[in-house]
Design an enzyme around this catalytic site. Structure first.
Site, short mmCIF file in Angstrom:
data_model
loop_
_atom_site.label_atom_id
_atom_site.label_comp_id
_atom_site.label_asym_id
_atom_site.label_seq_id
_atom_site.Cartn_x
_atom_site.Cartn_y
_atom_site.Cartn_z
N ASP A 167 0.82 -1.20 0.00
CA ASP A 167 0.00 0.00 0.00
C ASP A 167 0.86 1.27 0.00
O ASP A 167 2.08 1.22 0.13
CB ASP A 167 -1.02 -0.02 1.15
CG ASP A 167 -0.39 0.02 2.53
OD1 ASP A 167 0.62 0.71 2.70
OD2 ASP A 167 -0.91 -0.65 3.44
N PHE A 168 0.20 2.40 -0.16
CA PHE A 168 0.85 3.70 -0.36
C PHE A 168 1.91 3.99 0.71
O PHE A 168 2.99 4.49 0.41
CB PHE A 168 -0.23 4.79 -0.36
CG PHE A 168 0.28 6.17 -0.65
CD1 PHE A 168 0.66 6.54 -1.93
CD2 PHE A 168 0.36 7.12 0.37
CE1 PHE A 168 1.12 7.83 -2.20
CE2 PHE A 168 0.82 8.40 0.12
CZ PHE A 168 1.20 8.76 -1.17
#
Length: 228
Positions: free
Chosen positions: A100-101
């Site tokens: 994820d980011f």
């Protein structure tokens, strides 16, 4: 034959079977309609609809994904993507799973669908290691719970192993890789992950690879990942 056509990007394996059965494939000038026919791409001339088909060059990349980029080819919010870190000719590769980011660390990219499947499908049990820095103090009993399994939002989450590195740093090893699994393990105990880094996939370690940098996997490393 159908595997070769799928690997060459002609069609999915199932669609390639239909192409063969429809009599659209020839090998060295002879029509082939039998599924499973063996071909040698280095020596055989393979045509589909009278057009030559060549073996696609396989790409296997290990990348240190930095925080602040996404694993999509395009992002509707305009955020940087991991593909911007690669040479243009290698942007045909896709990430094997996602980070994820706000998560950094080791991720593979490839254009080999079977390789990606072997590394992501739970039945192959490819383990991945993470280092998580936690906001707050981690108790040993909590780590034992993670190995036994905990429920979060109706889903069971489980670590293969959990080891305390320091007061608030934990190394976790997972085999399934469910969405945000490490973060959710700690959320289930009322704790937040401050920093998360994936350090290892199978036997391949992040090592000295710096954030934003990449390297190609060696033949030996690829074989190691496909052993199971």
């Amino acid at each position: 034959m159908q595997k070769f056509l799928a690997d060459a990007g002609v069609a999915s394996r199932r669609a390639a079977e239909q192409i063969i059965l429809a009599g659209r494939v020839s090998v060295n000038g002879e029509l082939v309609q039998k599924l499973g026919t063996k071909v040698d791409p280095d020596h055989d001339r393979i045509l589909v609809d009278s057009k030559p088909v060549r073996e696609k060059r396989k790409i296997y990349i290990a990348l240190h994904k930095p925080v602040g980029c996404v694993c999509s080819h395009k992002d509707e919010l305009g955020r940087r993507t991991v593909y911007e870190l690669l040479p243009r000719e290698w942007q045909v590769a896709s990430t094997v799973g996602r980070l994820d980011f706000n998560t950094e660390g080791l991720i593979f990219l490839t254009n080999d669908g079977e390789f990606a499947l072997r590394l992501t499908h739970p039945r192959y049990g490819i383990r991945k290691k993470y280092l998580a820095t936690i906001e707050g103090h981690v108790e040993q009993e909590m780590l034992k719970k993670f190995v036994r399994g905990v429920f979060h939002n109706g889903e069971k989450l489980k670590a293969e192993s959990a080891r305390q590195i320091s007061r608030n740093v934990v190394e976790l090893e997972l085999s399934e890789g469910k969405n945000r699994e490490v973060r959710r393990l700690f959320e289930s105990q009322g704790l937040m992950v401050e920093r998360l880094q994936r350090t290892q996939i199978g036997k391949i370690k992040l090592g000295e690879l710096k954030p934003g940098r990449w390297r190609t996997l060696t033949d030996t490393e690829i074989k190691t990942l496909l052993l199971k």
